[in-house]
Design a protein around this motif. Structure first.
Motif, PDB file in Angstrom:
ATOM      1  N   VAL A  41       0.851  -1.195   0.000  1.00 24.09           N
ATOM      2  CA  VAL A  41       0.000   0.000   0.000  1.00 24.09           C
ATOM      3  C   VAL A  41       0.885   1.242   0.000  1.00 24.09           C
ATOM      4  CG1 VAL A  41      -1.786   1.291   1.217  1.00 24.09           C
ATOM      5  CG2 VAL A  41      -1.809  -1.213   1.284  1.00 24.09           C
ATOM      6  N   GLU A  42       0.675   2.075  -1.009  1.00 26.24           N
ATOM      7  CA  GLU A  42       1.412   3.331  -1.121  1.00 26.24           C
ATOM      8  C   GLU A  42       0.418   4.486  -1.058  1.00 26.24           C
ATOM      9  OE1 GLU A  42       3.972   5.869  -4.422  1.00 26.24           O
ATOM     10  OE2 GLU A  42       3.500   3.786  -4.830  1.00 26.24           O
ATOM     11  N   LYS A  43       0.712   5.466  -0.209  1.00 26.91           N
ATOM     12  CA  LYS A  43      -0.114   6.671  -0.151  1.00 26.91           C
ATOM     13  C   LYS A  43       0.484   7.701  -1.106  1.00 26.91           C
ATOM     14  CE  LYS A  43      -1.477   6.185   4.678  1.00 26.91           C
ATOM     15  NZ  LYS A  43      -1.414   6.851   5.988  1.00 26.91           N
ATOM     16  N   VAL A  44      -0.331   8.198  -2.011  1.00 25.47           N
ATOM     17  CA  VAL A  44       0.106   9.200  -2.982  1.00 25.47           C
ATOM     18  C   VAL A  44      -0.545  10.525  -2.596  1.00 25.47           C
ATOM     19  CG1 VAL A  44       0.142   9.861  -5.405  1.00 25.47           C
ATOM     20  CG2 VAL A  44       0.304   7.434  -4.777  1.00 25.47           C
ATOM     21  N   THR A  45       0.293  11.495  -2.211  1.00 25.73           N
ATOM     22  CA  THR A  45      -0.228  12.778  -1.743  1.00 25.73           C
ATOM     23  C   THR A  45       0.091  13.933  -2.688  1.00 25.73           C
ATOM     24  OG1 THR A  45       1.751  13.122  -0.405  1.00 25.73           O
ATOM     25  CG2 THR A  45      -0.132  12.088   0.688  1.00 25.73           C
ATOM     26  N   ASP A  46       0.891  13.695  -3.712  1.00 23.81           N
ATOM     27  CA  ASP A  46       1.258  14.727  -4.673  1.00 23.81           C
ATOM     28  C   ASP A  46       0.068  15.032  -5.574  1.00 23.81           C
ATOM     29  OD1 ASP A  46       3.349  16.348  -6.139  1.00 23.81           O
ATOM     30  OD2 ASP A  46       2.638  15.019  -7.746  1.00 23.81           O
ATOM     31  N   TYR A  47      -0.353  16.303  -5.585  1.00 32.67           N
ATOM     32  CA  TYR A  47      -1.560  16.680  -6.331  1.00 32.67           C
ATOM     33  C   TYR A  47      -1.445  16.401  -7.831  1.00 32.67           C
ATOM     34  CZ  TYR A  47      -3.540  18.775  -2.154  1.00 32.67           C
ATOM     35  OH  TYR A  47      -4.054  18.951  -0.915  1.00 32.67           O
ATOM     36  N   ALA A  48      -0.261  16.603  -8.391  1.00 35.67           N
ATOM     37  CA  ALA A  48      -0.076  16.324  -9.822  1.00 35.67           C
ATOM     38  C   ALA A  48      -0.236  14.831 -10.100  1.00 35.67           C
ATOM     39  CB  ALA A  48       1.293  16.809 -10.280  1.00 35.67           C
ATOM     40  N   ALA A  49       0.330  13.996  -9.242  1.00 35.52           N
ATOM     41  CA  ALA A  49       0.211  12.541  -9.420  1.00 35.52           C
ATOM     42  C   ALA A  49      -1.235  12.084  -9.241  1.00 35.52           C
ATOM     43  CB  ALA A  49       1.124  11.818  -8.434  1.00 35.52           C
ATOM     44  N   ILE A  50      -1.941  12.709  -8.307  1.00 33.76           N
ATOM     45  CA  ILE A  50      -3.358  12.381  -8.089  1.00 33.76           C
ATOM     46  C   ILE A  50      -4.158  12.715  -9.346  1.00 33.76           C
ATOM     47  CG2 ILE A  50      -5.425  12.995  -6.769  1.00 33.76           C
ATOM     48  CD1 ILE A  50      -3.504  13.436  -4.333  1.00 33.76           C
ATOM     49  N   ALA A  51      -3.923  13.885  -9.895  1.00 35.39           N
ATOM     50  CA  ALA A  51      -4.633  14.305 -11.109  1.00 35.39           C
ATOM     51  C   ALA A  51      -4.283  13.415 -12.295  1.00 35.39           C
ATOM     52  CB  ALA A  51      -4.312  15.755 -11.427  1.00 35.39           C
ATOM     53  N   MET A  52      -3.012  13.058 -12.433  1.00 32.19           N
ATOM     54  CA  MET A  52      -2.586  12.204 -13.544  1.00 32.19           C
ATOM     55  C   MET A  52      -3.205  10.810 -13.462  1.00 32.19           C
ATOM     56  SD  MET A  52       1.367  13.286 -14.225  1.00 32.19           S
ATOM     57  CE  MET A  52       1.551  12.006 -15.438  1.00 32.19           C
ATOM     58  N   ALA A  53      -3.534  10.380 -12.254  1.00 31.68           N
ATOM     59  CA  ALA A  53      -4.162   9.066 -12.072  1.00 31.68           C
ATOM     60  C   ALA A  53      -5.652   9.114 -12.411  1.00 31.68           C
ATOM     61  CB  ALA A  53      -3.956   8.579 -10.645  1.00 31.68           C
ATOM     62  N   GLY A  54      -6.178  10.316 -12.616  1.00 32.81           N
ATOM     63  CA  GLY A  54      -7.590  10.448 -12.960  1.00 32.81           C
ATOM     64  C   GLY A  54      -8.513  10.582 -11.766  1.00 32.81           C
ATOM     65  N   VAL A  55      -7.939  10.825 -10.594  1.00 30.04           N
ATOM     66  CA  VAL A  55      -8.738  10.961  -9.370  1.00 30.04           C
ATOM     67  C   VAL A  55      -9.226  12.404  -9.271  1.00 30.04           C
ATOM     68  CG1 VAL A  55      -8.722  10.793  -6.855  1.00 30.04           C
ATOM     69  CG2 VAL A  55      -7.421   9.153  -8.226  1.00 30.04           C
ATOM     70  N   VAL A  56     -10.546  12.586  -9.294  1.00 31.83           N
ATOM     71  CA  VAL A  56     -11.103  13.937  -9.181  1.00 31.83           C
ATOM     72  C   VAL A  56     -11.677  14.193  -7.796  1.00 31.83           C
ATOM     73  CG1 VAL A  56     -11.550  14.245 -11.638  1.00 31.83           C
ATOM     74  CG2 VAL A  56     -13.287  13.188 -10.209  1.00 31.83           C
ATOM     75  N   SER A  57     -11.908  13.125  -7.047  1.00 29.07           N
ATOM     76  CA  SER A  57     -12.416  13.240  -5.689  1.00 29.07           C
ATOM     77  C   SER A  57     -11.686  12.210  -4.835  1.00 29.07           C
ATOM     78  CB  SER A  57     -13.927  12.983  -5.677  1.00 29.07           C
ATOM     79  OG  SER A  57     -14.452  13.116  -4.384  1.00 29.07           O
ATOM     80  N   THR A  58     -11.150  12.662  -3.698  1.00 27.55           N
ATOM     81  CA  THR A  58     -10.362  11.761  -2.865  1.00 27.55           C
ATOM     82  C   THR A  58     -11.181  11.231  -1.693  1.00 27.55           C
ATOM     83  OG1 THR A  58      -9.508  13.586  -1.526  1.00 27.55           O
ATOM     84  CG2 THR A  58      -8.211  12.929  -3.458  1.00 27.55           C
ATOM     85  N   PRO A  59     -10.777  10.126  -1.103  1.00 31.39           N
ATOM     86  CA  PRO A  59      -9.650   9.308  -1.497  1.00 31.39           C
ATOM     87  C   PRO A  59      -9.948   8.458  -2.735  1.00 31.39           C
ATOM     88  CG  PRO A  59     -10.710   8.352   0.430  1.00 31.39           C
ATOM     89  CD  PRO A  59     -11.407   9.650   0.134  1.00 31.39           C
TER      90      PRO A  59
END
Length: 81
Positions: free
Chosen positions: A35-53
């Protein structure tokens, strides 16, 4: 085989809870997960996540926004085996 899980979010309580839910579901299933926590906003956006978690399993985005359902989480991990 280790299942690669990423939890996307800014590091909030819901994100921490989601990571713990993944670990608990994996333990219940006897599955080995990383399990890896990704907190970088650019990486979150690149993954296609628009609403967290958000959650990706083996590179596939399976959930975004709010806490996941326990049964769904177990199903995603079972499918990833």
């Amino acid at each position: 085989m280790t299942i690669d899980v990423k939890v996307y979010g800014p590091g909030c309580k819901r994100c921490d809870t989601t990571a713990q839910m993944v670990a608990d579901a994996a333990a219940k299933l006897g599955a080995e997960v990383s399990v890896e926590k990704v907190t970088d906003y650019a990486a979150i956006a690149m993954a296609g996540v628009v609403s967290t978690p958000g959650i990706s399993i083996n590179g596939k985005l399976v959930h975004a926004g709010g806490l996941p359902d326990d049964a769904a989480l177990e199903g995603w991990l079972s499918d990833a085996r």
